[in-house]
Design a protein around this motif. Structure first.
Motif, PDB file in Angstrom:
ATOM      1  N   ASP A 227      -7.006  33.365   2.986  1.00  0.00           N
ATOM      2  CA  ASP A 227      -7.827  32.946   1.843  1.00  0.00           C
ATOM      3  C   ASP A 227      -7.449  31.546   1.353  1.00  0.00           C
ATOM      4  N   ARG A 228      -6.789  30.783   2.229  1.00  0.00           N
ATOM      5  CA  ARG A 228      -6.398  29.417   1.858  1.00  0.00           C
ATOM      6  C   ARG A 228      -7.313  28.385   2.512  1.00  0.00           C
ATOM      7  N   LEU A 229      -7.245  27.174   1.969  1.00  0.00           N
ATOM      8  CA  LEU A 229      -7.908  26.052   2.617  1.00  0.00           C
ATOM      9  C   LEU A 229      -6.800  25.074   3.002  1.00  0.00           C
ATOM     10  N   VAL A 230      -6.683  24.840   4.307  1.00  0.00           N
ATOM     11  CA  VAL A 230      -5.544  24.083   4.814  1.00  0.00           C
ATOM     12  C   VAL A 230      -5.961  22.652   5.135  1.00  0.00           C
ATOM     13  N   ASN A 231      -5.168  21.685   4.689  1.00  0.00           N
ATOM     14  CA  ASN A 231      -5.333  20.292   5.108  1.00  0.00           C
ATOM     15  C   ASN A 231      -4.171  19.940   6.016  1.00  0.00           C
ATOM     16  N   LEU A 232      -4.470  19.628   7.264  1.00  0.00           N
ATOM     17  CA  LEU A 232      -3.419  19.221   8.196  1.00  0.00           C
ATOM     18  C   LEU A 232      -3.565  17.724   8.446  1.00  0.00           C
ATOM     19  N   LEU A 233      -2.531  16.988   8.072  1.00  0.00           N
ATOM     20  CA  LEU A 233      -2.555  15.534   8.264  1.00  0.00           C
ATOM     21  C   LEU A 233      -1.824  15.212   9.554  1.00  0.00           C
ATOM     22  N   ASP A 234      -2.517  14.597  10.474  1.00  0.00           N
ATOM     23  CA  ASP A 234      -1.889  14.275  11.751  1.00  0.00           C
ATOM     24  C   ASP A 234      -0.965  13.075  11.567  1.00  0.00           C
ATOM     25  N   THR A 235       0.150  13.108  12.300  1.00  0.00           N
ATOM     26  CA  THR A 235       1.135  12.026  12.213  1.00  0.00           C
ATOM     27  C   THR A 235       1.280  11.387  13.586  1.00  0.00           C
ATOM     28  N   PRO A 236       0.935  10.106  13.714  1.00  0.00           N
ATOM     29  CA  PRO A 236       1.037   9.462  15.029  1.00  0.00           C
ATOM     30  C   PRO A 236       2.451   9.618  15.585  1.00  0.00           C
ATOM     31  N   GLY A 237       2.543   9.964  16.863  1.00  0.00           N
ATOM     32  CA  GLY A 237       3.853  10.348  17.363  1.00  0.00           C
ATOM     33  C   GLY A 237       4.404   9.585  18.557  1.00  0.00           C
ATOM     34  N   HIS A 238       3.567   9.205  19.492  1.00  0.00           N
ATOM     35  CA  HIS A 238       4.104   8.573  20.705  1.00  0.00           C
ATOM     36  C   HIS A 238       4.242   7.071  20.483  1.00  0.00           C
ATOM     37  N   GLU A 239       3.633   6.261  21.363  1.00  0.00           N
ATOM     38  CA  GLU A 239       3.713   4.810  21.167  1.00  0.00           C
ATOM     39  C   GLU A 239       3.023   4.406  19.871  1.00  0.00           C
ATOM     40  N   ASP A 240       2.122   5.269  19.388  1.00  0.00           N
ATOM     41  CA  ASP A 240       1.389   4.929  18.169  1.00  0.00           C
ATOM     42  C   ASP A 240       2.171   5.291  16.901  1.00  0.00           C
TER      43      ASP A 240
ATOM     44  N   THR B 258       3.122   6.984   9.914  1.00  0.00           N
ATOM     45  CA  THR B 258       3.688   8.317  10.153  1.00  0.00           C
ATOM     46  C   THR B 258       4.607   8.687   8.995  1.00  0.00           C
ATOM     47  N   TYR B 259       5.465   7.747   8.618  1.00  0.00           N
ATOM     48  CA  TYR B 259       6.372   7.995   7.503  1.00  0.00           C
ATOM     49  C   TYR B 259       5.598   8.217   6.208  1.00  0.00           C
ATOM     50  N   ARG B 260       4.610   7.327   5.971  1.00  0.00           N
ATOM     51  CA  ARG B 260       3.935   7.372   4.680  1.00  0.00           C
ATOM     52  C   ARG B 260       3.084   8.624   4.533  1.00  0.00           C
ATOM     53  N   THR B 261       2.532   9.095   5.664  1.00  0.00           N
ATOM     54  CA  THR B 261       1.768  10.337   5.615  1.00  0.00           C
ATOM     55  C   THR B 261       2.632  11.463   5.053  1.00  0.00           C
ATOM     56  N   LEU B 262       3.917  11.414   5.370  1.00  0.00           N
ATOM     57  CA  LEU B 262       4.820  12.472   4.898  1.00  0.00           C
ATOM     58  C   LEU B 262       5.025  12.425   3.389  1.00  0.00           C
TER      59      LEU B 262
ATOM     60  N   LEU C 137      -2.468   4.736 -14.822  1.00  0.00           N
ATOM     61  CA  LEU C 137      -1.336   5.409 -14.184  1.00  0.00           C
ATOM     62  C   LEU C 137      -0.952   4.635 -12.947  1.00  0.00           C
ATOM     63  N   LYS C 138       0.333   4.744 -12.595  1.00  0.00           N
ATOM     64  CA  LYS C 138       0.756   4.163 -11.330  1.00  0.00           C
ATOM     65  C   LYS C 138       1.669   5.173 -10.646  1.00  0.00           C
ATOM     66  N   PHE C 139       1.157   5.780  -9.575  1.00  0.00           N
ATOM     67  CA  PHE C 139       1.971   6.775  -8.875  1.00  0.00           C
ATOM     68  C   PHE C 139       3.102   6.101  -8.116  1.00  0.00           C
ATOM     69  N   SER C 140       4.243   6.795  -8.067  1.00  0.00           N
ATOM     70  CA  SER C 140       5.380   6.249  -7.322  1.00  0.00           C
ATOM     71  C   SER C 140       5.647   7.130  -6.100  1.00  0.00           C
ATOM     72  N   GLY C 141       6.560   6.680  -5.275  1.00  0.00           N
ATOM     73  CA  GLY C 141       6.945   7.487  -4.121  1.00  0.00           C
ATOM     74  C   GLY C 141       6.081   7.263  -2.900  1.00  0.00           C
ATOM     75  N   ILE C 142       5.442   6.093  -2.801  1.00  0.00           N
ATOM     76  CA  ILE C 142       4.677   5.743  -1.596  1.00  0.00           C
ATOM     77  C   ILE C 142       5.268   4.429  -1.087  1.00  0.00           C
ATOM     78  N   PRO C 143       6.479   4.455  -0.567  1.00  0.00           N
ATOM     79  CA  PRO C 143       7.199   3.210  -0.323  1.00  0.00           C
ATOM     80  C   PRO C 143       6.837   2.531   0.990  1.00  0.00           C
ATOM     81  N   ASN C 144       7.316   1.298   1.122  1.00  0.00           N
ATOM     82  CA  ASN C 144       7.442   0.667   2.428  1.00  0.00           C
ATOM     83  C   ASN C 144       8.754   1.144   3.017  1.00  0.00           C
ATOM     84  N   PHE C 145       8.789   1.300   4.327  1.00  0.00           N
ATOM     85  CA  PHE C 145      10.023   1.714   4.986  1.00  0.00           C
ATOM     86  C   PHE C 145      10.565   0.541   5.793  1.00  0.00           C
TER      87      PHE C 145
END
Ligand code: G4P
Length: 529
Positions: free
Chosen positions: A81-94, A99-103, A385-393
């Motif tokens: 009974d859930r609605l799932v959002n799956l965010l793909d994270t580039p993994g190989h050469e891409d 990838t980090y920021r998606t997390l 508002l200014k959300f935090s926690g979306i950094p540059n790595f």
């Protein structure tokens, strides 16, 4: 729509991403997850290896040539009974900073581990990123249809290397050719494995109870005896599932199975959809914003260029933090202080782009962007508002960018700064010379940048090796000390795309020595926008 029905919509959402090392089985498990979510009819359609399925997501010739997906897609599907959002994270050469920021935009993660190999390098790095927000982790030990390492040893390795407690929810019976199935510790039942059923949802045989003689008959006396013995050990030596610890990111439920054989994926999904948190509150500089706030808010965590080569558009991916988006609504683009009307946001149903009529906290929507949106931007229904926690790595790879035509220096700089605002790459200008250094976390990002400089800015550039191996943003409260540091170390200092002071080190050893010499300077691996 009333507030209570918005709250209902929000509470059934689960937004997660997969972390794994290349080849552990992320693509395969994504296919099987979508199969269980009835989002695809048969497995084998996500990446469509070797088929013409690539056409859908390709935006550059380069991508076709390499047969990989530069795009990070978002897939939404119902499960139980859930609605799932799956965010793909580039993994190989891409693999990239995206990838980090998606997390930083999900509420939980699925960690997929190749059970023949154990914890691998990329998984370590991605886990480090999930630790920034103590994201809850569900673990899937994959490839049980191959000979795997001792399961107890695998759990030990996860615990010691990733510093998270393991709570096995299922336990494997044999592996490789002798893989018989798993015992589900919470349901007290054995689910039997049948090979060759990977492309469909299997009819499984279930044996209730551990002492049931049917179990001995089904898996053989030796395996049944071994299972009973191992379980005694497991119950004594490992942790029991505890939802509080799981939500705090301190304990991970562990499932065993084979993505290729589509076995165990449903157990994992059952656990994930039941235990993973509904959309979490998000910290803004001004206050914490709960998902249940009736007013809309969201932040941009990724900008994707040229998904449709005919239109050369850019899509800004926004995580909705609170409230509801509806087509045609007005939003405040807080950084530039303007109110914009959003008539054509896109949602992502199982990989296809579709026009969203409404979306709720926890969902991802895509905004068409003509250069006014940057990573980290906040949108609201009026509040500042200014959300935090979306950094540059901090980048891990560096190249010097050079022009073929020296007259294009200005366009080059403009292009690089814009591309860095989109998160495609980071740019550093040393204080002491005129080099332009670009930094990335995945090698393909350099090719993407050179290709985009050419097609979007008409700049013909190339990149070459440079003697930089790591970078840290530097801060110091004491202006005098910072000034002295800047004077003495200027050879190793640069400004990034946003003019922030950065230490660029030729080696890790150099970085560590400098750190020791300047204990008052903070060297940071991330930088908030
Ligand atoms: P990734 O996205 O994490 O990189 O992994 P992917 O799913 O592409 O899987 C990597 C390889 O591992 C693929 O084989 C895939 O078929 C295989 N694989 C995934 N899950 C399992 C499993 O449960 N058991 C076994 N035995 N293999 C698994 P490949 O040969 O590289 O690709 P393909 O030619 O089979 O498509």
């Amino acid at each position: 729509m009333s507030n209570s029905s918005i709250a209902q919509e929000v509470s059934r959402r689960r937004t997660f991403a997969i972390i794994s090392h290349p080849d552990a089985g992320k693509t395969t498990i994504t296919e099987k997850v979508l199969l269980h979510g009835r989002a695809i009819q048969t497995a084998g359609t996500v990446k469509g290896r070797g088929s013409n399925q690539h056409a859908k997501s390709d935006w550059m010739e380069m991508e076709k040539e390499r047969g990989i997906s530069v795009t990070t897609s978002v897939m939404q599907f119902p499960y139980n009974d859930r609605l799932v959002n799956l965010l793909d994270t580039p993994g190989h050469e891409d693999f990239s900073e995206d990838t980090y920021r998606t997390l930083t935009a999900v509420d939980s993660c699925l960690m997929v581990i190749d059970a023949a190999k154990g914890v691998e390098d990329r998984t370590r790095k991605l886990m480090e990123v999930t630790r920034l927000r103590d994201t809850p982790i569900v673990t899937f030990m994959n490839k049980l249809d191959r000979d795997i390492r001792d399961p107890m040893e695998l759990l030990d390795e996860v615990e010691t290397e990733l510093n998270i407690m393991c709570a096995p929810v299922t336990w494997p019976i044999g592996s490789g050719k002798l893989f018989k199935g798993v015992y589900h510790l919470h349901r007290d039942e054995t689910i039997l494995y049948q090979s060759g059923q990977g492309h469909t949802i299997q009819e499984v045989r279930i044996v209730k109870g551990l002492d049931n003689p049917e179990l001995d008959e089904a898996v053989g006396d030796d395996f049944a005896a071994q299972l009973r013995e191992e379980l005694e050990l497991v119950m004594g030596a490992s942790h029991e599932f505890d939802r509080e610890l799981f939500l705090a990111g301190e304990l991970t439920p562990v499932f065993f199975g084979t993505a290729l054989g589509n076995f165990g994926v449903d157990h994992m999904l059952d656990g994930l959809t039941e235990w993973a948190p509904a959309p979490l509150p998000r910290q803004a500089h001004e206050r914490e914003v709960p998902a249940s706030d009736e007013k809309f808010s969201g932040f941009v965590f990724k900008i994707q260029a040229n998904m449709d080569p005919k239109h050369r558009d850019r899509i800004a991916f926004m995580r909705i933090v609170s409230g509801k988006y509806s087509q045609g609504m007005k939003m405040k683009h807080v950084r530039i202080g303007k109110t914009v009307s959003i008539s054509d946001a896109v949602t992502f149903m199982a990989g296809d782009r579709e026009r969203a009529e409404e979306a709720f906290a926890g969902d991802i929507i895509g905004l068409h962007n003509h250069g006014t949106i940057q990573i980290g931007d906040t949108f609201t229904q009026g509040e500042d508002l200014k959300f935090s926690g979306i950094p540059n790595f901090a980048p891990e790879l560096f190249r010097r960018i050079r022009l073929r035509d020296p007259l294009k220096q200005k366009q080059l700089l403009k292009g690089l700064v814009q591309l860095s605002e989109e998160g495609a790459v980071q740019v550093f200008r040393p204080l002491d010379n005129n080099d332009l250094i670009v930094g990335a976390v995945g090698v393909l990002q350099f090719d993407v940048v050179v290709a985009r400089l050419k097609s979007e800015y008409n700049v013909d550039a190339l990149y070459e090796a440079v003697n930089v191996s790591t970078a840290r943003w530097v801060y110091c409260k004491d202006a005098k000390k910072l000034d002295e540091f800047q004077r003495k170390m200027s050879l190793n200092l640069a400004l990034d795309g946003g003019d922030n002071l950065t230490y660029i080190a030729p080696t890790m050893v150099n970085l560590n020595l400098t750190r020791e010499r300047y204990p008052d300077i903070e060297f940071s691996k991330t930088r908030e926008h």
